[in-house]
Design an enzyme around this catalytic site. Structure first.
Site, mmCIF file in Angstrom:
data_model
loop_
_atom_site.group_PDB
_atom_site.id
_atom_site.type_symbol
_atom_site.label_atom_id
_atom_site.label_comp_id
_atom_site.label_asym_id
_atom_site.label_seq_id
_atom_site.Cartn_x
_atom_site.Cartn_y
_atom_site.Cartn_z
ATOM 1 C CG ASP A 84 -1.952 -1.050 1.236
ATOM 2 O OD1 ASP A 84 -1.977 -1.845 0.283
ATOM 3 O OD2 ASP A 84 -2.748 -1.096 2.199
ATOM 4 C CG ASP A 85 0.274 3.788 2.291
ATOM 5 O OD1 ASP A 85 -0.922 3.693 1.952
ATOM 6 O OD2 ASP A 85 0.658 3.739 3.467
ATOM 7 C CG HIS A 135 -4.258 2.585 -0.694
ATOM 8 N ND1 HIS A 135 -5.033 1.695 0.009
ATOM 9 C CD2 HIS A 135 -3.401 3.139 0.214
ATOM 10 C CE1 HIS A 135 -4.662 1.696 1.279
ATOM 11 N NE2 HIS A 135 -3.682 2.576 1.433
ATOM 12 C CG HIS A 139 -3.414 7.132 2.624
ATOM 13 N ND1 HIS A 139 -3.659 7.108 3.970
ATOM 14 C CD2 HIS A 139 -2.871 5.918 2.320
ATOM 15 C CE1 HIS A 139 -3.277 5.948 4.473
ATOM 16 N NE2 HIS A 139 -2.796 5.205 3.485
ATOM 17 C CG HIS A 236 2.271 0.047 4.377
ATOM 18 N ND1 HIS A 236 2.024 -0.832 5.416
ATOM 19 C CD2 HIS A 236 1.132 0.774 4.209
ATOM 20 C CE1 HIS A 236 0.785 -0.641 5.864
ATOM 21 N NE2 HIS A 236 0.219 0.334 5.151
#
Length: 705
Positions: A84-85, A135, A139, A236
């Site tokens: 993620d991210d 995603h 965020h 991540h």
């Protein structure tokens, strides 16, 4: 300048200005959203209802577009590593390198704003056989934002990925999520809403919590399934320091590989078709447009930061120069190296008057009461309809003459008085100005220097009891008089105010009298005197009290005329830039100063205010308050110093903070209106201010007969 045609004041630019400021705020706000993207765990959640049991106990892949949830789990000994991210220019390439080294495939849930920043990384992810999911764009916690915001986040991200790769994504992992057991009711509702736009939710079986940086062994343990079970593992590749994640991944892959695990994408792991589909032309173009918008907003924010920095540096530099010049002026004027001879030559005071019944008696009475040996006062009535001339005639004061003429404007009235004057020293005074007994004597003493052709006095606001009057009082003391001290030292005085100015008769005749082709005849005349080779100086002790506008409407009309006239005079005397001597000093010192601080920076002020509003929305309040207090203290120091130089009380300083909320905006909007009027070629007419007679209270009482 070309001859202007009289037209109504332009107004369409106000709508354009408003639309421009709204667009600027929107662009800055968009930049604020995309630059405040963070990663890792979400904020502390308030207690809320859990998701339905059939979901919280289900697998990590949730399809919620039907009447009942459909969930799927990964097959045994199948690991879907998810990241993620990202994409992150530092950590994503390292994660990709580890995956490639161990022949592993994974799923990357990317943040749309970061896709626009690093589209090449997204293309590399696809090129190396990995899967991409959404995603959100910034965020955002979709369970705690309005539905329109959540839908926009998903649409922007889908478009961003399509613009970078030509593919549309369907997988969606909400930020700040974990396993199905941790799913809350608001987040579940947000996932159902996202399913309406074709998104399939992906949570995790195992959350490594690598964003906490618990250490490589802890991350490896958290990612390792028990008993050969399959799992979607949450990790991540962006949003912070991911060095532990990279190191843990390099240990996890060979270890689980030896245990018989295969590493694949989420879609392949649950036996679903490929999640990424070819994007339509419209979606791709929308994605490119969003990327351009994000890039443009970033450039705009950088430009605004640069503008603020330059404005701040210029403001501090201006203050430094003003203070240094003021100190030099004080030493020169108050502690002269040698005594000058006293000037006592006859003086003719010329008072142009048009409908000045409210103040004319006080003005003439204060002039006659002057402690000066030889004086005549000439009141030129410019076709008044309120009995101005009759008021002066009924006073029957010795040494006072009244000349009547048909209305022809202030410059014509002044030139009439100049022709009628008998003395070689002339003082030009507005009809609403009151002198102190020693004003005339102090004003003309500078003529002891034969190089001096004109002298500016010190104008003060008489009607300062109300808030608007206090603001103007501060402006006169801080801006006008500090500037005049600086101009005196730099020998580039651009304006002798119409309220109080002294001239040699020969100078006025040599420059052709008072010009009538601009609305700032005082500025125009002063520039002509400088270009003729004479010095123009400032006498701080020659005080004249004048009546300032008592309403915002009157203030607007006065400053509109002043600003427009100043622009006319600056353009008219632009060739001073190339001249030698006193004219060159005006051209290379005075005109650039006026251009920067009275035209350019005020024109930029609306954008600065929008940037301040943007700061309230997106910047830490502690920094904003600190910056505002710092600027206010700087202004307070400047104001206190200027008041001290002018021997004024510090009481009006309390009005300074409020001046920034109304008065400053009026002043810069006046500049906007004036510049637009000048650019389109309109000719502004003279707009007279209604007088109330408040300055008359400062005049000496009428003599008893």
């Amino acid at each position: 300048m070309a001859r202007h045609v009289a037209r109504r004041d332009p107004r369409a630019h106000w709508l354009l200005l408003l639309l421009g400021l709204v667009a600027l705020l929107a662009a800055l706000s968009f930049n604020g959203l995309v630059t405040n993207v963070r990663g890792g765990s979400g904020p502390a959640q308030t207690p809320t209802a859990p998701a339905p049991k059939q979901v919280s106990a289900a697998g990590p892949v949730l399809r919620l577009d039907g009447p009942a949830p459909v969930t799927r789990r990964l097959a045994p000994r199948t690991l879907a590593l998810t990241f993620d991210d990202g994409p992150d220019p530092r950590w994503t390439p390292q994660v990709l390198d580890v995956l490639r080294r161990h022949h592993a495939r994974a799923t990357f849930f990317v943040v749309g704003a970061r896709v626009n920043e690093h589209p090449d990384l997204v293309r590399r992810i696809l090129a190396e056989g990995h899967e991409i999911g959404s995603h959100t764009f910034t965020h955002a916690d979709v369970g705690n934002v309005p539905g329109w915001r959540a839908r926009a986040e998903l649409a922007w991200t889908r478009n961003a990925i399509a613009g970078a790769t030509g593919r549309e994504v369907t997988l969606f992992r909400p930020p700040f999520s974990s396993t199905p057991a941790a799913l809350t009711r608001p987040l579940y509702d947000a996932l159902r809403d996202a399913a309406g736009s074709g998104h399939v939710a992906v949570l995790a079986d195992r959350d490594t919590r690598d964003w906490e940086r618990p250490g490589v062994p802890a991350i490896v343990r958290a990612a390792t399934p028990q008993g050969g079970a399959g799992a979607a593992v949450l990790m991540h590749d962006g949003g912070g320091d991911r060095s532990q994640t990279v190191a843990a991944l390099d240990q996890l892959l060979p270890g689980l590989g030896q245990a018989g695990y295969r590493f694949t994408t989420v879609s392949e792991g649950v036996g679903a078709p490929a999640s990424m589909l070819p994007a339509g032309v419209g979606t791709r173009l929308s994605g490119i447009a969003v990327r351009w918008a994000q890039t443009g907003a970033g450039w705009l924010a950088s430009a605004m930061n640069l503008l603020l920095g330059v404005a701040l540096l210029l403001g501090v530099a201006r203050l430094g120069v003003q203070v240094a010049c003021a100190q030099l002026h004080v030493r020169r004027v108050r502690r002269p190296r040698r005594r000058r001879p006293v000037v006592g030559a006859p003086v003719s005071v010329i008072v142009p008057a048009y409908n000045e019944a409210a103040n004319i008696a006080a003005t003439v009475r204060s002039l006659v009461a002057s402690a000066y040996p030889t004086l005549e006062v000439i009141v030129v009535d410019d076709g008044s309809s309120d009995g101005t001339a009759e008021i002066v005639e009924r006073m029957r004061l010795r040494g006072v003459r009244v000349i009547r003429q048909a209305n022809a404007g202030k410059p014509a009235a002044l030139n009439t008085g100049i022709r009628a004057a008998r003395a070689d020293l002339l003082v030009l005074v507005d009809g609403d100005t009151v002198f102190q007994p020693d004003t005339l004597h102090r004003l003309v003493q500078g003529f002891a220097d034969p190089r001096v052709g004109a002298i500016s006095g010190n104008t003060k606001v008489a009607n300062r009891r109300r808030l608007l009057g206090r603001w103007q009082h501060l402006e006169y003391v801080i801006g006008f008089n500090l500037d005049r001290r600086m101009y005196d030292v730099l020998e580039c005085m651009p304006t002798i105010p119409g309220a109080i100015g002294a001239f040699r008769r020969e100078v006025l005749l040599a420059v052709g009298g008072v010009p009538a082709d601009t609305l700032a005849e005082d500025t125009d005349l002063t520039m002509k005197v400088l270009r003729a080779g004479w010095r123009v100086v400032y006498e701080e002790r020659a005080i004249a009290w004048t009546e300032a506008p008592s309403s915002l409407r009157q203030l607007w009309r006065q400053r509109y005329r002043w600003c427009y006239g100043t622009l006319q005079a600056m353009w008219k005397h632009r060739h001073a830039l190339y001249e030698p001597g006193a004219g060159g000093k005006l051209g290379r010192r005075g005109l650039p100063y006026l251009t920067v601080f009275q035209v350019v920076l005020p024109l930029a002020a609306p954008a600065v205010d929008v940037f301040a509003l943007y700061g309230l929305l997106f910047l830490p309040w502690s920094k904003l308050v600190l910056a505002w207090v710092g600027l206010l203290l700087l202004q307070g120091f400047t104001a206190a110093y200027a008041l001290r130089l002018d021997r004024e009380r510090f009481g009006p300083l309390w009005a300074l903070p409020f001046q920034q909320l109304v008065y400053r905006q009026v002043m810069y909007l006046v500049v906007v209106q004036s510049v637009v009027t000048a650019v389109i070629g309109n000719r502004l007419r003279w707009q007279r201010m209604a007088r109330t007679g408040e300055a008359a209270a400062l005049a000496p009482p009428a003599p008893v007969r």
